[in-house]
Design an enzyme around this catalytic site. Structure first.
Site, mmCIF file in Angstrom:
data_model
loop_
_atom_site.group_PDB
_atom_site.id
_atom_site.type_symbol
_atom_site.label_atom_id
_atom_site.label_comp_id
_atom_site.label_asym_id
_atom_site.label_seq_id
_atom_site.Cartn_x
_atom_site.Cartn_y
_atom_site.Cartn_z
ATOM 1 N N ASP A 420 8.217 -4.799 2.956
ATOM 2 C CA ASP A 420 6.896 -5.011 2.367
ATOM 3 C C ASP A 420 6.376 -6.403 2.769
ATOM 4 O O ASP A 420 7.126 -7.208 3.329
ATOM 5 C CB ASP A 420 7.039 -4.905 0.835
ATOM 6 C CG ASP A 420 5.708 -4.920 0.102
ATOM 7 O OD1 ASP A 420 4.669 -4.598 0.717
ATOM 8 O OD2 ASP A 420 5.703 -5.255 -1.112
ATOM 9 N N GLU A 423 2.669 -8.441 6.702
ATOM 10 C CA GLU A 423 1.453 -8.644 7.532
ATOM 11 C C GLU A 423 1.484 -9.981 8.263
ATOM 12 O O GLU A 423 0.913 -10.035 9.346
ATOM 13 C CB GLU A 423 0.214 -8.519 6.640
ATOM 14 C CG GLU A 423 0.002 -7.137 6.079
ATOM 15 C CD GLU A 423 1.019 -6.752 4.999
ATOM 16 O OE1 GLU A 423 1.524 -7.658 4.319
ATOM 17 O OE2 GLU A 423 1.310 -5.560 4.874
ATOM 18 N N ASP A 498 -1.518 -0.388 -1.077
ATOM 19 C CA ASP A 498 -1.897 -0.355 -2.490
ATOM 20 C C ASP A 498 -3.220 0.371 -2.724
ATOM 21 O O ASP A 498 -4.284 -0.240 -2.823
ATOM 22 C CB ASP A 498 -1.962 -1.780 -3.045
ATOM 23 C CG ASP A 498 -0.610 -2.467 -2.949
ATOM 24 O OD1 ASP A 498 0.413 -1.748 -2.833
ATOM 25 O OD2 ASP A 498 -0.574 -3.706 -2.969
#
Ligand code: MIG
Length: 819
Positions: A420, A423, A498
């Protein structure tokens, strides 16, 4: 004289206006002041140097174009302004040097041709036209540069529609869209948010006659304008780096996806448990609760394969640690979960807490693995554990160090990992990510974050996978990644971040996942039920009904939301949901066969309709229907309070209602009932659909569980069956079974291509759907009728409207005839 001068002034004025118009459109996308300069053409062709496997074209100054081929259908174009061309790519693994092209030129043009393609390159005002046979399939309008930036504008030919672009919101078809590629933690995105977590600068141009794909292999921030500024033109460009693209030509979109995934890689077969139902939330703890959760599934007989541990399992959010207060005996918990048939997936974040005594930090510091800026200062940014440092994943030594961090977790028995925040995402920062002057290892030099940002997440997933593969070599290690770049499929499956618990997001997940599939990423899913806020009962049912047809089927929700397990609402809701999770498990053999296909040729399981029916123009824009494999048409309800929906059936064959056996004609629209307990599903009239009995988890009863080969319709059809142990890499050594099932008229043949995986006690049922036949021959000898399934031995019997042939799983080619 005066008039002429005035005329010249007008022309200059128009030129300036023109460049400002171009600028202002760019400006909207990239919001950079530097664009206030004038764009220039790359210029005429001054000189050409032709080599065995490429040509180089010299333009003005240091601008050069290199053109080479990967094969007959793939052209590689690189335009650079510094006399050099990049050799390495973060996306492409197959940089074949193809020599079978012919180079020629005349007064005005340069020609390059392969067996299928001809490039006609104009020397004056350099631009490229591409022909497939006689047909013009691509045409440059302009190729311009400005300092370090290039863009390429091309014509939209033949009414082409545009798809792909990886993970994007908005419509399935991207005509009329502007898009940016810059990986971003887009918490609570909506239909208009751009960019998202992942950057896949690849798209498909499709029309009835042919299909092209373009991979713009530039890792800097890139942008795309597809008929937005000018309806009949599209362009792509970058803030820096080469105009480096692969042009892929095919007869149809499947050929293009095949070529694209040959270029950028395909999935390795994931563990089969990946295709079961997965239960997640932010976060399940403590230990007792996790065990209770697992027990509830087994008590309620609701199938499930994996439970997820989100960041709270860690000791104060430190990656690779475990909170011993919440999990007093972690190993015991994992063992208990394994005994109940569950797999465990745990989350790992890239930001490493700066704290001496924390061995990941200490060992990393010693090895100098953490990112620094151009002033040699360590990059420290705030994420979940507080101030953290970030591994330089593009560096080989760092990758190896990172891979080793997983050893304690795999020793505890954790089955899969979830990457997770890669980015990378930063909390409390304006830019949301690392400072742009961060330096990364970029093959054998150092490059700024501007270049590596978009591949950071992918390289994290890669480092994770490679680490797991070297420390758990015969296991099919699985990584789920939030971020990625072109080619992510070879390292990880992905989820769409999300989202929110509303119908808009349920609907949006379909075009998003379809476009991911068209971008070479077949393993993907959205958080079923929605991450942010809590779904209504109705939304939850609709989403679970749809979720069983996501390639990756995971229910996940945020930390402050209501329970979202299948039984979170009333009994009636649970009953409906259970019915659909059961259906997912029945379909596992079918699903696995298509996953095998993805691993061979990149074609996704969840398919946009035009992928199969390229001639039916009505399908080109449909985004609330899709195909699951090539034989199931799924038409979910995507609106609230809606219990009927219109379904357009692809032209070319009839369709059978999965529940009622009613037949619908292809090319027509029908109003279909969809009460809350029904997601409309249709079967292609002539199809072979392998199914199994309900199991509580994928490898329960694997050796004894029967296989049903359901045969629909009277016309000829076929299917490729694939079986293996579902967990080890023995299939790479040939331990698998691959059988082509062919139905022709009243004959069914089983053509064995490989049979090294032999399930010992598997019964095989050939189900002739809606058909009552009297005589059955197996390899020309007559088969006996038996009363039912329970009767010992082989034979055939009738059930409902079907004729069922009961056989033992076989090892030789056989042929069945029926009359
Ligand atoms: O900033 O780990 O998208 O799935 O539950 C939040 C907690 C960090 C974001 C992920 C989400 C996950 C959450 N993570």
């Amino acid at each position: 004289m005066f008039i002429k001068y005035k005329f010249l002034k007008i022309i200059i004025f128009l030129l300036v206006i023109n460049s400002i118009i171009t600028f202002s459109e760019e400006f909207k996308i990239i919001k950079s002041k530097e664009f206030l300069t004038v764009w220039k053409n790359v210029g005429d062709v001054r000189y050409v140097s032709s080599k065995k496997d490429f040509i180089i074209i010299y333009h003005y100054g240091k601008i050069r174009t290199k053109i080479s081929f990967i094969d007959n259908n793939i052209v590689h174009v690189q335009i650079s302004n510094n006399n050099k061309f990049s050799e390495k790519s973060y996306a492409v693994i197959n940089n074949n040097k193809f020599k079978d092209f012919i180079y020629s030129k005349d007064k005005d043009y340069i020609y390059l041709s392969t067996n299928t393609l001809t490039l006609k390159i104009s020397k004056k005002n350099f631009n490229i036209e591409i022909y497939r046979g006689e047909k013009l399939i691509s045409k440059d309008i302009e190729i311009k540069w400005n300092g370090n930036r290039f863009y390429n504008k091309k014509l939209i030919l033949n009414n082409s529609k545009y798809y792909g672009f990886g993970e994007k919101t908005g419509d399935l078809v991207k005509n009329g869209f502007q898009m940016k590629m810059w990986n971003n933690d887009s918490y609570d995105y909506d239909k208009n948010t751009d960019p998202l977590y992942m950057s896949i600068p690849f798209f498909i141009e499709f029309n009835k006659e042919y299909c092209n794909g373009i991979l713009f292999d530039n890792t800097y921030q890139t942008y795309f304008d597809i008929g937005y500024t000018e309806k009949d033109k599209y362009y792509f460009g970058a803030l820096d780096g080469e105009l480096n693209y692969y042009f892929i030509s095919g007869n149809n979109p499947k050929e293009v996806i095949k070529s694209y995934t040959n270029l950028t890689g395909r999935i390795n077969l994931p563990p089969k448990w990946l295709f079961g139902y997965h239960q997640s939330r932010y976060s399940y703890y403590p230990q007792k609760k996790v065990i209770e959760l697992a027990k509830s599934f087994r008590d309620k007989n609701i199938p499930a394969d994996a439970i997820y541990l989100d960041i709270d399992y860690m000791d104060r959010y430190k990656s690779f640690t475990i909170d011993n207060n919440k999990f007093p005996d972690f190993k015991k918990m994992i063992d208990e979960l394994h005994n109940m048939g569950f797999k465990v997936v745990s989350i790992i974040d890239p930001g490493i807490k700066m704290k001496s005594g924390y061995n990941v930090y200490d060992s990393g510091k010693e090895l100098n693995v953490f990112l620094k800026n151009d002033k040699e200062e360590l990059i420290k940014e705030k994420v979940w554990p507080g101030l953290a440092v970030f591994p330089d994943f593009t560096n080989k030594t760092v990758k190896e160090w990172w891979g080793k961090q997983y050893i304690p977790l795999i020793n505890l028995g954790i089955d899969g990992f979830w990457n997770d925040m890669n980015e990378p995402s930063i909390l409390n920062s304006k830019s949301n990510t690392l400072p742009l002057n961060t330096l990364h290892t970029d093959f054998n030099k150092k490059s700024f974050h501007t270049k590596i940002h978009n591949v950071y997440g992918q390289e994290m997933a890669r480092a994770s996978l490679e680490g797991l593969n070297s420390h758990r070599p015969n296991y099919r290690n699985f990584i789920l990644s939030r971020s990625g770049y072109a080619g992510i499929q070879k390292y990880a499956g992905v989820w769409t971040g999300d989202n929110r618990s509303n119908f808009e997001h349920l609907a949006l997940s379909i075009p998003m996942l379809l476009n991911l599939g068209l971008s070479g990423v077949p393993i993907s899913g959205a958080d079923v039920g929605g991450f942010i806020t809590s779904p209504s009962k109705e939304l939850f049912i609709r989403w679970m009904q749809l979720g069983i047809f996501y390639p990756y089927f995971r229910n996940h929700t945020a930390d402050n939301t209501n329970p979202q397990e299948p039984w979170a609402f009333n009994e009636e809701t649970t009953k409906i949901i259970k019915k659909y999770i059961n259906l997912r498990y029945k379909l596992i053999p079918y699903i696995y066969d298509y996953i095998y296909e993805s691993s061979k040729n990149g074609i996704p399981l969840m398919r946009a309709l035009f992928l199969e029916y390229t001639n039916d123009e009505k399908l080109y824009t449909i985004e609330d229907e899709f195909l699951f494999g090539d034989s199931l048409l799924i038409t979910p309800v995507i609106k609230e309070n809606t219990f009927k929906r219109e379904v357009y059936f692809p032209k070319g064959n009839n369709w059978i209602n999965f529940y009622t056996n009613e037949v619908y004609q292809g090319g027509k629209t029908y109003l279909i009932n969809a009460p809350l307990d029904i997601i409309p599903i249709f079967i292609k009239e002539n199809a072979i659909i392998p199914m199994q009995d309900i199991v509580q988890y994928i490898d329960e009863n694997e050796n004894n569980s029967p296989l049903y080969i359901n045969i629909y319709g009277d016309e000829d059809t076929n299917h490729i069956l694939y079986l293996d142990d579902g967990i080890s890499k023995n299939y790479l050594k040939g331990v698998f079974t691959n059988i082509e099932i062919k139905k022709q008229k009243n004959k069914i043949s089983f053509n064995i291509k490989n049979i090294n995986y032999i399930p010992k006690n598997k019964n095989l049922y050939i189900v002739l759907k809606n058909k009552s036949v009297k005589n059955i021959l197996i390899n020309n000898s007559k088969l006996n009728e038996i009363k039912n399934k329970q009767e010992k031995g082989i034979g055939f019997y009738y059930k409902n409207k079907d004729t069922i042939i009961k056989l033992k799983f076989f090892i030789k080619n056989i042929e069945i005839q029926y009359f």
